[in-house]
Design an enzyme around this catalytic site. Structure first.
Site, PDB file in Angstrom:
ATOM      1  N   ASP A 124       0.794  -1.233   0.000  1.00 46.75           N
ATOM      2  CA  ASP A 124       0.000   0.000   0.000  1.00 46.75           C
ATOM      3  C   ASP A 124       0.822   1.276   0.000  1.00 46.75           C
ATOM      4  O   ASP A 124       0.329   2.330   0.383  1.00 46.75           O
ATOM      5  CB  ASP A 124      -0.911   0.003   1.235  1.00 46.75           C
ATOM      6  CG  ASP A 124      -0.121  -0.063   2.549  1.00 46.75           C
ATOM      7  OD1 ASP A 124       1.126   0.012   2.510  1.00 46.75           O
ATOM      8  OD2 ASP A 124      -0.762  -0.185   3.619  1.00 46.75           O
TER       9      ASP A 124
ATOM     10  N   GLU B 267      -0.173  -9.029  -1.190  1.00 49.80           N
ATOM     11  CA  GLU B 267      -0.827  -8.466   0.010  1.00 49.80           C
ATOM     12  C   GLU B 267      -2.023  -7.604  -0.406  1.00 49.80           C
ATOM     13  O   GLU B 267      -2.161  -6.437  -0.042  1.00 49.80           O
ATOM     14  CB  GLU B 267       0.139  -7.677   0.888  1.00 49.80           C
ATOM     15  CG  GLU B 267      -0.318  -7.549   2.331  1.00 49.80           C
ATOM     16  CD  GLU B 267       0.584  -6.655   3.176  1.00 49.80           C
ATOM     17  OE1 GLU B 267       0.577  -5.430   2.993  1.00 49.80           O
ATOM     18  OE2 GLU B 267       1.308  -7.189   4.024  1.00 49.80           O
TER      19      GLU B 267
ATOM     20  N   GLU C 122      -2.287   5.182   2.701  1.00 46.75           N
ATOM     21  CA  GLU C 122      -2.167   3.763   2.349  1.00 46.75           C
ATOM     22  C   GLU C 122      -3.502   3.104   1.991  1.00 46.75           C
ATOM     23  O   GLU C 122      -3.545   2.237   1.120  1.00 46.75           O
ATOM     24  CB  GLU C 122      -1.500   2.982   3.492  1.00 46.75           C
ATOM     25  CG  GLU C 122      -0.013   3.274   3.667  1.00 46.75           C
ATOM     26  CD  GLU C 122       0.278   4.557   4.443  1.00 46.75           C
ATOM     27  OE1 GLU C 122      -0.683   5.171   4.975  1.00 46.75           O
ATOM     28  OE2 GLU C 122       1.442   4.942   4.526  1.00 46.75           O
TER      29      GLU C 122
ATOM     30  N   HIS D 131       5.651   5.725  12.825  1.00 46.24           N
ATOM     31  CA  HIS D 131       6.019   6.462  11.608  1.00 46.24           C
ATOM     32  C   HIS D 131       4.842   6.982  10.802  1.00 46.24           C
ATOM     33  O   HIS D 131       5.015   7.780   9.902  1.00 46.24           O
ATOM     34  CB  HIS D 131       6.877   5.578  10.686  1.00 46.24           C
ATOM     35  CG  HIS D 131       6.108   4.464  10.044  1.00 46.24           C
ATOM     36  ND1 HIS D 131       5.327   4.651   8.921  1.00 46.24           N
ATOM     37  CD2 HIS D 131       5.971   3.167  10.368  1.00 46.24           C
ATOM     38  CE1 HIS D 131       4.754   3.500   8.594  1.00 46.24           C
ATOM     39  NE2 HIS D 131       5.120   2.580   9.454  1.00 46.24           N
TER      40      HIS D 131
ATOM     41  N   ARG E 129       2.030   8.728   8.784  1.00 47.07           N
ATOM     42  CA  ARG E 129       1.846  10.153   8.452  1.00 47.07           C
ATOM     43  C   ARG E 129       0.724  10.786   9.291  1.00 47.07           C
ATOM     44  O   ARG E 129       0.837  11.912   9.743  1.00 47.07           O
ATOM     45  CB  ARG E 129       1.510  10.311   6.966  1.00 47.07           C
ATOM     46  CG  ARG E 129       2.750  10.536   6.095  1.00 47.07           C
ATOM     47  CD  ARG E 129       2.344  10.697   4.625  1.00 47.07           C
ATOM     48  NE  ARG E 129       3.382  11.323   3.828  1.00 47.07           N
ATOM     49  CZ  ARG E 129       4.522  10.736   3.455  1.00 47.07           C
ATOM     50  NH1 ARG E 129       4.775   9.502   3.823  1.00 47.07           N
ATOM     51  NH2 ARG E 129       5.407  11.387   2.723  1.00 47.07           N
TER      52      ARG E 129
ATOM     53  N   HIS F 244      12.482   5.750  13.358  1.00 42.16           N
ATOM     54  CA  HIS F 244      12.357   5.886  11.895  1.00 42.16           C
ATOM     55  C   HIS F 244      13.205   7.081  11.436  1.00 42.16           C
ATOM     56  O   HIS F 244      13.355   8.063  12.153  1.00 42.16           O
ATOM     57  CB  HIS F 244      10.881   6.107  11.574  1.00 42.16           C
ATOM     58  CG  HIS F 244      10.522   5.968  10.125  1.00 42.16           C
ATOM     59  ND1 HIS F 244      10.846   6.915   9.182  1.00 42.16           N
ATOM     60  CD2 HIS F 244       9.851   4.998   9.448  1.00 42.16           C
ATOM     61  CE1 HIS F 244      10.393   6.532   7.995  1.00 42.16           C
ATOM     62  NE2 HIS F 244       9.780   5.363   8.134  1.00 42.16           N
TER      63      HIS F 244
HETATM   64  C1  UD1 Z   1       6.518   5.048   3.863  1.00 42.89           C
HETATM   65  C2  UD1 Z   1       5.174   4.631   3.259  1.00 42.89           C
HETATM   66  C3  UD1 Z   1       4.342   3.896   4.299  1.00 42.89           C
HETATM   67  C4  UD1 Z   1       5.130   2.755   4.946  1.00 42.89           C
HETATM   68  C5  UD1 Z   1       6.444   3.287   5.471  1.00 42.89           C
HETATM   69  C6  UD1 Z   1       7.289   2.189   6.038  1.00 42.89           C
HETATM   70  C7  UD1 Z   1       4.061   6.056   1.601  1.00 42.89           C
HETATM   71  C8  UD1 Z   1       3.305   7.301   1.356  1.00 42.89           C
HETATM   72  N1  UD1 Z   1       4.436   5.824   2.862  1.00 42.89           N
HETATM   73  O1  UD1 Z   1       6.227   6.008   4.874  1.00 42.89           O
HETATM   74  O2  UD1 Z   1       3.181   3.370   3.681  1.00 42.89           O
HETATM   75  O3  UD1 Z   1       4.368   2.226   5.992  1.00 42.89           O
HETATM   76  O4  UD1 Z   1       7.168   3.923   4.401  1.00 42.89           O
HETATM   77  O5  UD1 Z   1       8.328   2.694   6.840  1.00 42.89           O
HETATM   78  O6  UD1 Z   1       4.338   5.315   0.686  1.00 42.89           O
HETATM   79  N2  UD1 Z   1      13.865   8.665   5.297  1.00 42.89           N
HETATM   80  C9  UD1 Z   1      15.242   8.613   5.269  1.00 42.89           C
HETATM   81  N3  UD1 Z   1      15.845   7.406   5.000  1.00 42.89           N
HETATM   82  C10 UD1 Z   1      15.138   6.263   4.757  1.00 42.89           C
HETATM   83  C11 UD1 Z   1      13.732   6.332   4.787  1.00 42.89           C
HETATM   84  C12 UD1 Z   1      13.113   7.540   5.045  1.00 42.89           C
HETATM   85  O7  UD1 Z   1      15.915   9.602   5.491  1.00 42.89           O
HETATM   86  O8  UD1 Z   1      15.749   5.223   4.515  1.00 42.89           O
HETATM   87  C13 UD1 Z   1      13.207   9.954   5.598  1.00 42.89           C
HETATM   88  C14 UD1 Z   1      13.227  10.951   4.439  1.00 42.89           C
HETATM   89  O9  UD1 Z   1      13.421  12.236   4.958  1.00 42.89           O
HETATM   90  C15 UD1 Z   1      11.809  10.856   3.888  1.00 42.89           C
HETATM   91  C16 UD1 Z   1      11.012  10.569   5.165  1.00 42.89           C
HETATM   92  O10 UD1 Z   1      11.841   9.716   5.921  1.00 42.89           O
HETATM   93  O11 UD1 Z   1      11.410  12.051   3.274  1.00 42.89           O
HETATM   94  C17 UD1 Z   1       9.665   9.907   4.955  1.00 42.89           C
HETATM   95  O12 UD1 Z   1       9.757   8.807   4.057  1.00 42.89           O
HETATM   96  P1  UD1 Z   1       8.445   8.397   3.185  1.00 42.89           P
HETATM   97  O13 UD1 Z   1       8.764   7.191   2.371  1.00 42.89           O
HETATM   98  O14 UD1 Z   1       7.931   9.581   2.461  1.00 42.89           O
HETATM   99  O15 UD1 Z   1       7.352   8.085   4.274  1.00 42.89           O
HETATM  100  P2  UD1 Z   1       7.322   7.000   5.425  1.00 42.89           P
HETATM  101  O16 UD1 Z   1       6.691   7.629   6.607  1.00 42.89           O
HETATM  102  O17 UD1 Z   1       8.638   6.362   5.556  1.00 42.89           O
HETATM  103  N1  UDP Z   2      11.619  -3.289  11.052  1.00 40.34           N
HETATM  104  C1  UDP Z   2      13.013  -3.405  10.950  1.00 40.34           C
HETATM  105  N2  UDP Z   2      13.800  -2.576  11.694  1.00 40.34           N
HETATM  106  C2  UDP Z   2      13.304  -1.632  12.514  1.00 40.34           C
HETATM  107  C3  UDP Z   2      11.889  -1.491  12.606  1.00 40.34           C
HETATM  108  C4  UDP Z   2      11.071  -2.327  11.845  1.00 40.34           C
HETATM  109  O1  UDP Z   2      13.499  -4.255  10.205  1.00 40.34           O
HETATM  110  O2  UDP Z   2      14.086  -0.920  13.162  1.00 40.34           O
HETATM  111  C5  UDP Z   2      10.752  -4.155  10.221  1.00 40.34           C
HETATM  112  C6  UDP Z   2       9.610  -4.846  10.933  1.00 40.34           C
HETATM  113  O3  UDP Z   2      10.004  -6.098  11.452  1.00 40.34           O
HETATM  114  C7  UDP Z   2       8.586  -5.003   9.821  1.00 40.34           C
HETATM  115  C8  UDP Z   2       8.831  -3.794   8.953  1.00 40.34           C
HETATM  116  O4  UDP Z   2      10.118  -3.314   9.280  1.00 40.34           O
HETATM  117  O5  UDP Z   2       8.831  -6.159   9.026  1.00 40.34           O
HETATM  118  C9  UDP Z   2       7.785  -2.770   9.247  1.00 40.34           C
HETATM  119  O6  UDP Z   2       8.139  -1.579   8.660  1.00 40.34           O
HETATM  120  P1  UDP Z   2       7.389  -0.233   8.985  1.00 40.34           P
HETATM  121  O7  UDP Z   2       6.820  -0.269  10.358  1.00 40.34           O
HETATM  122  O8  UDP Z   2       8.332   0.853   8.639  1.00 40.34           O
HETATM  123  O9  UDP Z   2       6.235  -0.199   7.880  1.00 40.34           O
HETATM  124  P2  UDP Z   2       4.750  -0.781   7.815  1.00 40.34           P
HETATM  125  O10 UDP Z   2       4.775  -2.233   8.092  1.00 40.34           O
HETATM  126  O11 UDP Z   2       3.918  -0.002   8.784  1.00 40.34           O
HETATM  127  O12 UDP Z   2       4.338  -0.465   6.416  1.00 40.34           O
END
Ligand code: UD1
Ligand code: UDP
Length: 383
Positions: free
Chosen positions: A97, A119, A133, A210, A212, A243
């Site tokens: 999602d 999924e 999502e 994490h 939004r 995160h």
């Molecule tokens: C995204 C997904 C969410 C998922 C989550 C898992 C969307 C809109 N959101 O949310 O569905 O549950 O990932 O974690 O698709 N950043 C870093 N390094 C990284 C990752 C993120 O610096 O490796 C920072 C960046 O500043 C980025 C911010 O995190 O702009 C947010 O990342 P983003 O992918 O937009 O949203 P998530 O909250 O991570």
């Molecule tokens: N996870 C990880 N390291 C961390 C935190 C989470 O590997 O420090 C794994 C967790 O076991 C799960 C996945 O990341 O498999 C979940 O990711 P996240 O919560 O970012 O996204 P969501 O599942 O909500 O989309």
């Protein structure tokens, strides 16, 4: 030969697609499998790629600090257009999602390439929760040709929306494939912060946040609740892999920085993280994946959200939806710390999501649909 491009961009998609990528690689000769990552996440994606030794054929490297939904969608759509036009796959596989998921499905659709949605069929039916999502998943479902539903409940959701039964396959969730391959008895943590914790005498609360829709006020309340709990229980230790999102980090350090028995650490590699779930007393999280993993390991989860698209573990009694209000988070956590009978009821291992063979079933279904090696499909039934 059928050419498949598997697309993902974030940590959870990578964890859940990794077992499938590995399994597809075994089909060489029948299926040509390529991997394209958008890198909507950078460091958190690379951690998973390294662990599962996946070298993408395409890496769009789209992540920007504080990226918006518009940024992700536009960059992913444009980048994947080029990949799909160059490769002309017979099937594109997407997961879950995220905005990468939706953009990949849309790019494939514009080029009239069939889409398989892994999924598929999870729903809250609340347009803004989780945001974005719920709508990403519904739109991906509208674009998909094959729907790999993890549970019978997800299939019912799809049937209710008019998806034809012959295109839905109940496979179990690939996250359980990844989890079972990763959690090991007697696992030793390399990280000194984790290896120094006295797991016998301390109760570890494992936290992640994490979403939004929880950024800002709701997260602040969650952290204030945690602070109150840790100050009142001398045997509680909080482990919080934070995160990478700066909007999360700023509030975490304001509310929880410098507290005794609160370990604020970098996101963990999947292997130590999955094993840390096993060593924890309780999980508090707004994550989707953790609602599937922790029940499989017999760990109660308090879900820091108002809705869930994963009702199976709530029904099984190992997950409770508690929202983000400070008082509720405190009282629900206290109850699990104080009432051992209540804790015992929640801490039952339940595995409604999978048995470790979801990836194999997805490949069975693909082969069945594309008429490869006369494969038939046997669906997942939880025991
Ligand atoms: C995204 C997904 C969410 C998922 C989550 C898992 C969307 C809109 N959101 O949310 O569905 O549950 O990932 O974690 O698709 N950043 C870093 N390094 C990284 C990752 C993120 O610096 O490796 C920072 C960046 O500043 C980025 C911010 O995190 O702009 C947010 O990342 P983003 O992918 O937009 O949203 P998530 O909250 O991570
Ligand atoms: N996870 C990880 N390291 C961390 C935190 C989470 O590997 O420090 C794994 C967790 O076991 C799960 C996945 O990341 O498999 C979940 O990711 P996240 O919560 O970012 O996204 P969501 O599942 O909500 O989309």
């Amino acid at each position: 030969m059928l050419k498949i491009i598997t697309v993902f961009g974030t940590r959870p998609e990578a964890i859940k697609m990794a077992p499938l990528v590995k399994e597809l690689a075994k089909c060489r000769g029948e299926i040509d499998c390529k991997v394209a990552v958008t890198a909507q996440h950078r460091e958190m994606l690379d951690q998973v790629l390294a662990l599962f030794e996946i070298r993408p054929d395409y890496d769009l490297d789209i992540m920007r600090r504080r990226q918006t939904l518009f940024d992700i969608t536009c960059r992913a759509l444009a980048g994947l257009r080029e990949v799909f036009e160059a490769e002309k796959p017979g099937l594109v596989l997407v997961h879950g999602d995220t905005t990468t998921t939706f953009a990949a499905a849309l790019a494939a659709y514009y080029l009239q390439i069939p889409v398989g949605h892994v999924e598929a069929g999870l729903r809250t039916r609340d347009k803004f929760s989780p945001f974005p999502e719920e709508i990403n998943r519904r739109l991906t479902g509208a674009l998909a040709d094959l729907h790999f539903a993890p549970t019978a409940n997800a299939r019912r959701n799809l049937l209710g929306e008019g998806v034809r039964g012959e295109n839905i396959f109940v496979t179990g969730n690939t996250v359980i494939d990844a989890l079972l391959a990763t959690v090991k008895p007697g696992y030793i943590f390399a990280d000194p912060v984790l290896s120094r914790i006295d797991y016998e005498n301390r109760r570890v609360l494992l936290i992640t946040t994490h979403r939004r829709e929880n950024l800002g006020g709701p997260m602040r309340e969650i952290y204030q609740a945690l602070r109150e709990v840790v100050e009142n229980y001398r045997d509680v230790e909080v482990v919080f892999p934070v995160h990478k999102n700066p909007a999360v980090r700023n509030v975490v350090s304001e509310e929880l920085g410098g507290l005794d028995r609160v370990r604020l650490i970098e996101p963990l590699d999947y292997q130590p993280f999955a094993n840390l779930i096993k060593h924890s007393y309780l999980v508090l999280s707004d994550s989707g994946g953790l609602q599937e993993e922790a029940p499989a390991l017999g760990k109660p989860v308090l879900v820091l959200r108002g809705t869930t698209e994963r009702p199976e573990a709530v029904d099984a009694g190992t997950v409770r939806l508690v929202g983000t209000g400070r008082e509720t988070v405190v009282s629900e956590t206290r109850r699990l710390l104080d009432d051992s009978v209540f804790y015992g009821k929640m801490a039952n291992a339940a595995n409604p999501y999978g048995d470790g063979f979801a990836s194999k079933r997805i490949i069975q279904a693909i082969k069945h649909k594309f008429g490869i090696s006369g494969e038939t499909f046997e669906e997942f039934r939880p025991c």
